[in-house]
Scaffold this active site. Structure first.
Site, mmCIF file in Angstrom:
data_model
loop_
_atom_site.group_PDB
_atom_site.id
_atom_site.type_symbol
_atom_site.label_atom_id
_atom_site.label_comp_id
_atom_site.label_asym_id
_atom_site.label_seq_id
_atom_site.Cartn_x
_atom_site.Cartn_y
_atom_site.Cartn_z
ATOM 1 N N ASN A 37 45.882 -54.894 16.239
ATOM 2 C CA ASN A 37 46.638 -54.211 15.441
ATOM 3 C C ASN A 37 47.092 -54.984 14.555
ATOM 4 O O ASN A 37 48.224 -55.757 14.620
ATOM 5 C CB ASN A 37 47.963 -53.427 16.121
ATOM 6 C CG ASN A 37 48.941 -52.892 15.228
ATOM 7 O OD1 ASN A 37 48.755 -52.683 14.180
ATOM 8 N ND2 ASN A 37 50.173 -52.394 15.836
ATOM 9 N N LYS A 88 48.840 -54.499 11.747
ATOM 10 C CA LYS A 88 50.136 -53.963 11.163
ATOM 11 C C LYS A 88 49.838 -54.316 9.439
ATOM 12 O O LYS A 88 48.955 -54.297 8.979
ATOM 13 C CB LYS A 88 51.283 -54.871 11.747
ATOM 14 C CG LYS A 88 51.202 -54.735 13.252
ATOM 15 C CD LYS A 88 52.769 -55.055 13.811
ATOM 16 C CE LYS A 88 52.462 -54.983 15.419
ATOM 17 N NZ LYS A 88 53.737 -55.103 16.188
ATOM 18 N N HIS A 145 52.978 -45.429 17.198
ATOM 19 C CA HIS A 145 53.473 -46.785 17.238
ATOM 20 C C HIS A 145 54.982 -46.705 17.349
ATOM 21 O O HIS A 145 55.359 -46.188 16.598
ATOM 22 C CB HIS A 145 52.806 -47.725 16.397
ATOM 23 C CG HIS A 145 52.968 -49.323 16.660
ATOM 24 N ND1 HIS A 145 54.090 -49.886 16.500
ATOM 25 C CD2 HIS A 145 52.317 -49.994 17.430
ATOM 26 C CE1 HIS A 145 54.212 -51.100 16.941
ATOM 27 N NE2 HIS A 145 52.949 -51.362 17.606
ATOM 28 N N GLU A 152 56.768 -48.909 15.811
ATOM 29 C CA GLU A 152 57.453 -49.120 14.629
ATOM 30 C C GLU A 152 57.313 -47.786 13.891
ATOM 31 O O GLU A 152 58.300 -47.805 13.087
ATOM 32 C CB GLU A 152 56.457 -50.309 13.978
ATOM 33 C CG GLU A 152 56.942 -51.615 14.757
ATOM 34 C CD GLU A 152 55.735 -52.557 14.846
ATOM 35 O OE1 GLU A 152 54.827 -52.549 13.808
ATOM 36 O OE2 GLU A 152 55.938 -53.656 15.526
ATOM 37 N N GLU A 167 53.524 -49.700 25.384
ATOM 38 C CA GLU A 167 53.957 -50.855 24.901
ATOM 39 C C GLU A 167 55.614 -51.042 25.000
ATOM 40 O O GLU A 167 56.238 -50.135 24.114
ATOM 41 C CB GLU A 167 53.568 -50.716 23.280
ATOM 42 C CG GLU A 167 52.236 -51.038 23.166
ATOM 43 C CD GLU A 167 51.827 -51.469 21.519
ATOM 44 O OE1 GLU A 167 51.294 -52.455 21.519
ATOM 45 O OE2 GLU A 167 52.329 -50.719 20.561
ATOM 46 N N GLY A 204 56.282 -58.252 19.775
ATOM 47 C CA GLY A 204 56.551 -59.208 18.495
ATOM 48 C C GLY A 204 57.650 -60.208 19.050
ATOM 49 O O GLY A 204 58.624 -60.842 18.255
ATOM 50 N N SER A 263 53.266 -58.770 23.138
ATOM 51 C CA SER A 263 53.395 -60.082 23.289
ATOM 52 C C SER A 263 52.332 -60.519 23.982
ATOM 53 O O SER A 263 52.239 -61.644 24.960
ATOM 54 C CB SER A 263 54.439 -60.606 23.715
ATOM 55 O OG SER A 263 55.650 -60.515 22.711
HETATM 56 P P1 PGA Z 1 52.670 -57.882 19.494
HETATM 57 O O1 PGA Z 1 52.545 -56.446 18.941
HETATM 58 O O2 PGA Z 1 51.334 -58.204 20.227
HETATM 59 O O3 PGA Z 1 52.958 -58.862 18.275
HETATM 60 O O4 PGA Z 1 53.953 -58.045 20.488
HETATM 61 C C1 PGA Z 1 51.930 -55.489 19.828
HETATM 62 C C2 PGA Z 1 52.045 -54.076 18.875
HETATM 63 O O5 PGA Z 1 52.943 -53.785 18.428
HETATM 64 O O6 PGA Z 1 51.162 -53.348 19.192
#
Ligand code: PGA
Length: 251
Positions: A10, A12, A96, A98, A168, A174, A214
């Site tokens: 992903n 982003k 997601h 976010e 998630e 993140g 992560s």
């Molecule tokens: P990350 O993000 O691997 O940077 O923690 C995962 C995601 O948001 O899909």
């Protein structure tokens, strides 16, 4: 039982077309013929065509990060599932955290977007997960249960069986703080049980459940060793060819 592992990057809101082409070309070279894991790249909309060209003829698939629930219409700034298929997408990430946090995505809109994806032959990667506050107050199970039930409500069983759920935990995204393999497995088993109750044991046996939050080359192996973890949705570590390649080639 044979669920093929699926690992998706992903990206982003990162990568210009030039940067996206460089990364996709590097991955086409490093994992383009690797077939123990299904690999999906989800760049921003502007780089979908570029990445699609870079991975043409490889085993890597293209995915988007969101879609609208309508087939077309006066929805300024939005992109439909049909448009994503037109540009070469096979997958679309929906719900997601976010998007839930910053763009008012709800379980009901995720459900409508999943239906739109199905109408166009797109496979949704449906994201769920609890916040830190919810975990600390012992609400993980009830939050994830409500999300799974809301997102999958009344969807066709055969389509659900071919879909992906990404668990998630919001506190792990993140932050560098991965869920332990036990924490992740516990929620993955819950999700599979919920799918069995809502649809059937056969659907639950087929659906693939990714862990996200992560994920790194250092922790992918122990996560993938868990019986109900079928893959990963990777953010930060998918932005560099070396780290994403190491994650895909975890075995
Ligand atoms: P990350 O993000 O691997 O940077 O923690 C995962 C995601 O948001 O899909």
């Amino acid at each position: 039982m044979s669920r093929k592992p699926i690992i998706a990057g992903n990206w982003k809101m990162f990568k210009t077309r030039r940067e996206a082409a460089d990364l996709a070309n590097a991955l086409a070279a490093s994992v383009g013929t690797y077939d123990r894991v299904e690999v999906v790249l989800c760049p921003p909309y502007t780089a979908l065509e570029t990445v699609g060209q870079a991975i043409r003829g490889t085993k890597i698939s293209l995915g988007a990060q969101n879609c609208h629930w309508a087939d077309q219409g006066a929805y300024t700034g939005e992109v439909s599932a049909g448009m994503l298929v037109d540009v070469g997408c096979k997958y679309v990430i929906i719900g997601h955290s976010e998007r839930r946090q910053y763009f008012a995505e709800t379980d009901a809109s995720v459900n409508k977007k999943a239906q739109a994806a199905y109408r166009h032959g797109l496979i949704p990667i449906i994201c769920v997960g609890e916040t830190l506050e919810e975990r600390q107050s012992g609400k993980t199970e009830s939050v994830v249960t409500a999300q799974v039930q809301g997102c999958l409500k009344d969807l066709p069983p055969d389509k659900v069986a071919a879909s992906i759920i990404a668990y998630e935990p919001v506190w792990a995204i993140g932050t560098g703080q991965t869920a332990t393999k036990e924490q992740a497995q516990e929620v993955h088993a819950l999700i599979r049980k919920l799918v069995a109750e809502m649809f059937s044991p056969e659907v639950a046996e087929k659906i693939r459940i990714q862990y996200g939050g992560s994920v790194k080359p250092q922790n992918i192996r122990e996560l993938m060793d868990q019986p109900d973890i079928d893959g990963a949705l990777v953010g930060g570590a998918s932005l560099e060819a070396d780290s994403f390649t190491a994650i895909v080639r975890f075995e």
